[in-house]
Design a protein around this motif. Structure first.
Motif, PDB file in Angstrom:
ATOM      1  N   GLU A 154       9.306  55.527  41.387  1.00  0.00           N
ATOM      2  CA  GLU A 154       8.842  56.407  40.310  1.00  0.00           C
ATOM      3  C   GLU A 154       9.622  57.700  40.416  1.00  0.00           C
ATOM      4  O   GLU A 154       9.780  58.242  41.501  1.00  0.00           O
ATOM      5  CB  GLU A 154       7.351  56.708  40.459  1.00  0.00           C
ATOM      6  CG  GLU A 154       6.458  55.513  40.266  1.00  0.00           C
ATOM      7  CD  GLU A 154       4.999  55.882  40.393  1.00  0.00           C
ATOM      8  OE1 GLU A 154       4.578  56.876  39.756  1.00  0.00           O
ATOM      9  OE2 GLU A 154       4.301  55.194  41.140  1.00  0.00           O
ATOM     10  N   ILE A 155      10.132  58.180  39.290  1.00  0.00           N
ATOM     11  CA  ILE A 155      10.859  59.445  39.245  1.00  0.00           C
ATOM     12  C   ILE A 155      10.174  60.329  38.213  1.00  0.00           C
ATOM     13  O   ILE A 155       9.958  59.919  37.069  1.00  0.00           O
ATOM     14  CB  ILE A 155      12.348  59.243  38.889  1.00  0.00           C
ATOM     15  CG1 ILE A 155      13.089  58.541  40.035  1.00  0.00           C
ATOM     16  CG2 ILE A 155      13.030  60.581  38.672  1.00  0.00           C
ATOM     17  CD1 ILE A 155      13.189  57.106  39.924  1.00  0.00           C
ATOM     18  N   ILE A 156       9.834  61.542  38.646  1.00  0.00           N
ATOM     19  CA  ILE A 156       9.165  62.496  37.762  1.00  0.00           C
ATOM     20  C   ILE A 156      10.024  63.754  37.683  1.00  0.00           C
ATOM     21  O   ILE A 156      10.319  64.369  38.704  1.00  0.00           O
ATOM     22  CB  ILE A 156       7.768  62.860  38.307  1.00  0.00           C
ATOM     23  CG1 ILE A 156       6.909  61.597  38.423  1.00  0.00           C
ATOM     24  CG2 ILE A 156       7.100  63.916  37.436  1.00  0.00           C
ATOM     25  CD1 ILE A 156       5.651  61.785  39.225  1.00  0.00           C
ATOM     26  N   GLY A 157      10.430  64.130  36.484  1.00  0.00           N
ATOM     27  CA  GLY A 157      11.171  65.364  36.283  1.00  0.00           C
ATOM     28  C   GLY A 157      10.192  66.520  36.138  1.00  0.00           C
ATOM     29  O   GLY A 157       9.310  66.478  35.283  1.00  0.00           O
ATOM     30  N   VAL A 158      10.332  67.533  36.978  1.00  0.00           N
ATOM     31  CA  VAL A 158       9.463  68.707  36.900  1.00  0.00           C
ATOM     32  C   VAL A 158      10.123  69.772  36.027  1.00  0.00           C
ATOM     33  O   VAL A 158       9.491  70.399  35.195  1.00  0.00           O
ATOM     34  CB  VAL A 158       9.170  69.268  38.311  1.00  0.00           C
ATOM     35  CG1 VAL A 158       8.353  70.546  38.244  1.00  0.00           C
ATOM     36  CG2 VAL A 158       8.466  68.213  39.161  1.00  0.00           C
ATOM     37  N   HIS A 159      11.427  69.964  36.227  1.00  0.00           N
ATOM     38  CA  HIS A 159      12.189  70.952  35.467  1.00  0.00           C
ATOM     39  C   HIS A 159      13.636  70.485  35.429  1.00  0.00           C
ATOM     40  O   HIS A 159      14.180  70.078  36.436  1.00  0.00           O
ATOM     41  CB  HIS A 159      12.093  72.326  36.134  1.00  0.00           C
ATOM     42  CG  HIS A 159      12.972  73.359  35.518  1.00  0.00           C
ATOM     43  ND1 HIS A 159      12.692  73.926  34.300  1.00  0.00           N
ATOM     44  CD2 HIS A 159      14.125  73.906  35.943  1.00  0.00           C
ATOM     45  CE1 HIS A 159      13.656  74.791  34.004  1.00  0.00           C
ATOM     46  NE2 HIS A 159      14.531  74.797  34.984  1.00  0.00           N
ATOM     47  N   GLY A 160      14.280  70.543  34.276  1.00  0.00           N
ATOM     48  CA  GLY A 160      15.677  70.150  34.172  1.00  0.00           C
ATOM     49  C   GLY A 160      15.833  68.689  33.783  1.00  0.00           C
ATOM     50  O   GLY A 160      14.920  68.071  33.260  1.00  0.00           O
ATOM     51  N   ARG A 161      17.008  68.142  34.090  1.00  0.00           N
ATOM     52  CA  ARG A 161      17.367  66.796  33.663  1.00  0.00           C
ATOM     53  C   ARG A 161      17.632  65.916  34.873  1.00  0.00           C
ATOM     54  O   ARG A 161      18.332  66.319  35.799  1.00  0.00           O
ATOM     55  CB  ARG A 161      18.621  66.879  32.804  1.00  0.00           C
ATOM     56  CG  ARG A 161      19.196  65.566  32.401  1.00  0.00           C
ATOM     57  CD  ARG A 161      20.462  65.775  31.630  1.00  0.00           C
ATOM     58  NE  ARG A 161      21.355  64.659  31.883  1.00  0.00           N
ATOM     59  CZ  ARG A 161      22.416  64.390  31.177  1.00  0.00           C
ATOM     60  NH1 ARG A 161      22.750  65.180  30.189  1.00  0.00           N
ATOM     61  NH2 ARG A 161      23.161  63.361  31.467  1.00  0.00           N
ATOM     62  N   VAL A 162      17.097  64.694  34.859  1.00  0.00           N
ATOM     63  CA  VAL A 162      17.322  63.725  35.919  1.00  0.00           C
ATOM     64  C   VAL A 162      17.873  62.454  35.277  1.00  0.00           C
ATOM     65  O   VAL A 162      17.275  61.917  34.345  1.00  0.00           O
ATOM     66  CB  VAL A 162      16.006  63.394  36.677  1.00  0.00           C
ATOM     67  CG1 VAL A 162      16.275  62.412  37.804  1.00  0.00           C
ATOM     68  CG2 VAL A 162      15.356  64.663  37.209  1.00  0.00           C
ATOM     69  N   ASP A 163      19.031  61.986  35.748  1.00  0.00           N
ATOM     70  CA  ASP A 163      19.608  60.721  35.310  1.00  0.00           C
ATOM     71  C   ASP A 163      19.166  59.643  36.289  1.00  0.00           C
ATOM     72  O   ASP A 163      19.373  59.781  37.496  1.00  0.00           O
ATOM     73  CB  ASP A 163      21.144  60.778  35.320  1.00  0.00           C
ATOM     74  CG  ASP A 163      21.708  61.755  34.309  1.00  0.00           C
ATOM     75  OD1 ASP A 163      20.974  62.165  33.399  1.00  0.00           O
ATOM     76  OD2 ASP A 163      22.892  62.094  34.437  1.00  0.00           O
ATOM     77  N   VAL A 164      18.580  58.555  35.782  1.00  0.00           N
ATOM     78  CA  VAL A 164      18.096  57.481  36.645  1.00  0.00           C
ATOM     79  C   VAL A 164      18.853  56.201  36.314  1.00  0.00           C
ATOM     80  O   VAL A 164      18.935  55.800  35.152  1.00  0.00           O
ATOM     81  CB  VAL A 164      16.574  57.264  36.472  1.00  0.00           C
ATOM     82  CG1 VAL A 164      16.084  56.144  37.370  1.00  0.00           C
ATOM     83  CG2 VAL A 164      15.822  58.563  36.753  1.00  0.00           C
ATOM     84  N   HIS A 165      19.405  55.590  37.366  1.00  0.00           N
ATOM     85  CA  HIS A 165      20.133  54.324  37.250  1.00  0.00           C
ATOM     86  C   HIS A 165      19.424  53.262  38.074  1.00  0.00           C
ATOM     87  O   HIS A 165      18.822  53.567  39.098  1.00  0.00           O
ATOM     88  CB  HIS A 165      21.558  54.457  37.810  1.00  0.00           C
ATOM     89  CG  HIS A 165      22.443  55.360  37.040  1.00  0.00           C
ATOM     90  ND1 HIS A 165      23.233  54.933  36.015  1.00  0.00           N
ATOM     91  CD2 HIS A 165      22.661  56.692  37.151  1.00  0.00           C
ATOM     92  CE1 HIS A 165      23.912  55.954  35.525  1.00  0.00           C
ATOM     93  NE2 HIS A 165      23.582  57.038  36.196  1.00  0.00           N
ATOM     94  N   SER A 166      19.569  52.030  37.655  1.00  0.00           N
ATOM     95  CA  SER A 166      19.108  50.910  38.464  1.00  0.00           C
ATOM     96  C   SER A 166      20.123  50.671  39.569  1.00  0.00           C
ATOM     97  O   SER A 166      21.330  50.817  39.358  1.00  0.00           O
ATOM     98  CB  SER A 166      19.004  49.651  37.601  1.00  0.00           C
ATOM     99  OG  SER A 166      18.871  48.508  38.413  1.00  0.00           O
ATOM    100  N   THR A 167      19.664  50.310  40.749  1.00  0.00           N
ATOM    101  CA  THR A 167      20.605  49.976  41.820  1.00  0.00           C
ATOM    102  C   THR A 167      21.306  48.657  41.524  1.00  0.00           C
ATOM    103  O   THR A 167      22.361  48.383  42.078  1.00  0.00           O
ATOM    104  CB  THR A 167      19.905  49.894  43.183  1.00  0.00           C
ATOM    105  OG1 THR A 167      18.846  48.935  43.102  1.00  0.00           O
ATOM    106  CG2 THR A 167      19.363  51.237  43.601  1.00  0.00           C
TER     107      THR A 167
END
Length: 183
Positions: free
Chosen positions: A160-173
């Motif tokens: 699980e990835i939660i962005g609190v502030h800014g931008r997060v790029d999420v990739h599958s492994t």
């Protein structure tokens, strides 16, 4: 005519031996990349196959694994000012942390093997060429100067990835070249 190799072997061995004596061939010390700034409950640092209890002010090095037990929590501050805070029952490996300052790109790579880590990433990673990533067995979260939370449950094999502030790029492994999902 070229002399046979068997005639050169003693000369080569002598040169290598002389060089080692002159330059004292020694292993380089491990690179310290951050510091334990806060902890509560059981927290250990794994280094070189051995585990030791963490203490405030203790240096962490590239290759270290940080693990927290039941009720354990730890915060680490790195050379670039980034802060990682791991919750209880977490395991985090410091794979890379190279601080380039204002002149060079910075690179940081961590592996979350289980548990939860909150990251407050400095603006140095907004520079072109800089990379900050946290890998889990199922996802890769990459950021540029932001705050986010990554959790990995090894039993469910889910992240699980939660962005609190800014931008997060999420990739599958499974396919790192696929377009990222933005959080």
């Amino acid at each position: 005519m070229v002399a046979p190799l068997r005639l050169w072997r003693p000369v080569l061995l002598a040169v290598v031996g002389f060089a080692c004596c002159m330059f004292r061939c020694e292993a380089l010390p491990a690179q310290e990349v951050g510091t334990v700034v806060a902890l509560r409950g059981p927290v250990d640092i794994g280094r070189g196959g051995a585990w030791m209890p963490a203490v405030n002010g203790m240096a962490v090095q590239m290759g270290d694994e940080v693990r927290t037990g039941a009720g354990g929590r730890v915060s680490l501050t790195f050379q670039d000012g980034t802060v990682l805070s791991a919750g209880e029952q977490s395991r985090l490996v410091i794979d890379q942390q190279v601080f380039g300052g204002d002149a060079e790109p910075s690179r940081a790579a961590f592996r979350l093997l289980q548990g939860l880590v909150r990251s407050v990433v400095t603006a140095y990673y907004a520079q072109p060429g800089s990379v900050f990533e946290i890998d889990t067995p199922t996802a890769v979260a990459g950021v540029r100067g932001t705050e986010f939370i990554v959790a990995y449950d090894p039993v469910a094999d889910s992240s699980e990835i939660i962005g609190v502030h800014g931008r997060v790029d999420v990739h599958s492994t499974a396919d790192r070249s696929a377009p990222p999902v933005l959080v």
